[in-house]
Design a protein around this motif. Structure first.
Motif, short mmCIF file in Angstrom:
data_model
loop_
_atom_site.label_atom_id
_atom_site.label_comp_id
_atom_site.label_asym_id
_atom_site.label_seq_id
_atom_site.Cartn_x
_atom_site.Cartn_y
_atom_site.Cartn_z
N GLN A 118 58.03 10.35 -22.33
CA GLN A 118 57.51 10.57 -20.99
C GLN A 118 56.01 10.47 -20.96
OE1 GLN A 118 59.27 14.46 -20.03
NE2 GLN A 118 60.45 13.44 -18.43
N LEU A 119 55.51 10.05 -19.82
CA LEU A 119 54.08 10.01 -19.56
C LEU A 119 53.83 10.88 -18.34
CD1 LEU A 119 53.71 6.15 -19.92
CD2 LEU A 119 52.78 7.84 -21.52
N VAL A 120 52.93 11.83 -18.48
CA VAL A 120 52.65 12.77 -17.39
C VAL A 120 51.16 12.71 -17.05
CG1 VAL A 120 52.76 15.14 -16.59
CG2 VAL A 120 54.54 14.25 -18.11
N GLU A 121 50.87 12.21 -15.86
CA GLU A 121 49.48 12.09 -15.40
C GLU A 121 49.08 13.34 -14.60
OE1 GLU A 121 51.91 9.93 -14.53
OE2 GLU A 121 51.45 7.98 -15.44
N SER A 122 47.80 13.69 -14.70
CA SER A 122 47.28 14.84 -13.96
C SER A 122 45.79 14.68 -13.76
CB SER A 122 47.58 16.14 -14.71
OG SER A 122 46.93 16.16 -15.96
N GLY A 123 45.24 15.54 -12.92
CA GLY A 123 43.80 15.57 -12.73
C GLY A 123 43.30 14.95 -11.44
N GLY A 124 44.19 14.38 -10.65
CA GLY A 124 43.77 13.78 -9.41
C GLY A 124 43.41 14.82 -8.37
N GLY A 125 42.95 14.34 -7.22
CA GLY A 125 42.59 15.25 -6.14
C GLY A 125 41.78 14.55 -5.08
N LEU A 126 41.23 15.36 -4.19
CA LEU A 126 40.37 14.86 -3.11
C LEU A 126 38.92 15.06 -3.52
CD1 LEU A 126 39.86 13.89 -0.19
CD2 LEU A 126 40.09 16.29 0.52
N VAL A 127 38.14 14.00 -3.44
CA VAL A 127 36.74 14.07 -3.84
C VAL A 127 35.91 13.26 -2.87
CG1 VAL A 127 36.95 12.10 -5.42
CG2 VAL A 127 35.18 13.82 -5.82
N GLN A 128 34.68 13.67 -2.67
CA GLN A 128 33.78 12.94 -1.78
C GLN A 128 33.24 11.70 -2.49
OE1 GLN A 128 30.74 15.68 -0.47
NE2 GLN A 128 32.05 16.51 1.15
N PRO A 129 32.85 10.70 -1.72
CA PRO A 129 32.22 9.52 -2.33
C PRO A 129 31.04 9.94 -3.20
CG PRO A 129 32.74 9.09 -0.04
CD PRO A 129 33.02 10.55 -0.26
#
Length: 114
Positions: free
Chosen positions: A3-14
């Protein structure tokens, strides 16, 4: 089952930064050419960064100079450091082997917006 589990994304300003992680259930991130991909709404999935077993890296022109791919062999994890983010970086980000793909993980959503 690998399995591959991605994380760390989110909403960020330019202009902001995020660090994505991809944890692999097997001990192979240092054996295969590994890549980070992204898929924006209505677009095809594209390869944005890759790292060879020897540690050589390659980047799509659109992210060159802003993104950095790395890995931690002991943790079976691949990272993507993303700096100077732009609205056009908004996408779901995935990791996978570049040559012989594994089943895709769920990805992690990155949204760049003010």
């Amino acid at each position: 089952q690998v399995q591959l589990v991605e994380s760390g994304g989110g909403l960020v300003q330019p202009g902001g930064s995020l660090r994505l992680s991809c944890a692999a259930s097997g001990n192979f991130v240092n054996i295969y050419l590994m890549g980070w991909y992204r898929q924006a709404p209505g677009k095809q999935r594209e390869l944005v960064a890759s790292i060879t077993p020897g540690g050589n890296t390659n980047y799509a022109d659109s992210v060159k100079g802003r993104f950095t791919i790395s890995r931690d062999n002991a943790k079976n994890t691949v990272y993507l450091q993303m700096n100077s983010l732009k609205p056009e970086d908004t996408a779901v980000y995935y990791c996978n082997r570049v040559a012989t793909k594994l089943d895709w993980g769920r990805g992690t959503q990155v949204t760049v917006s003010s």
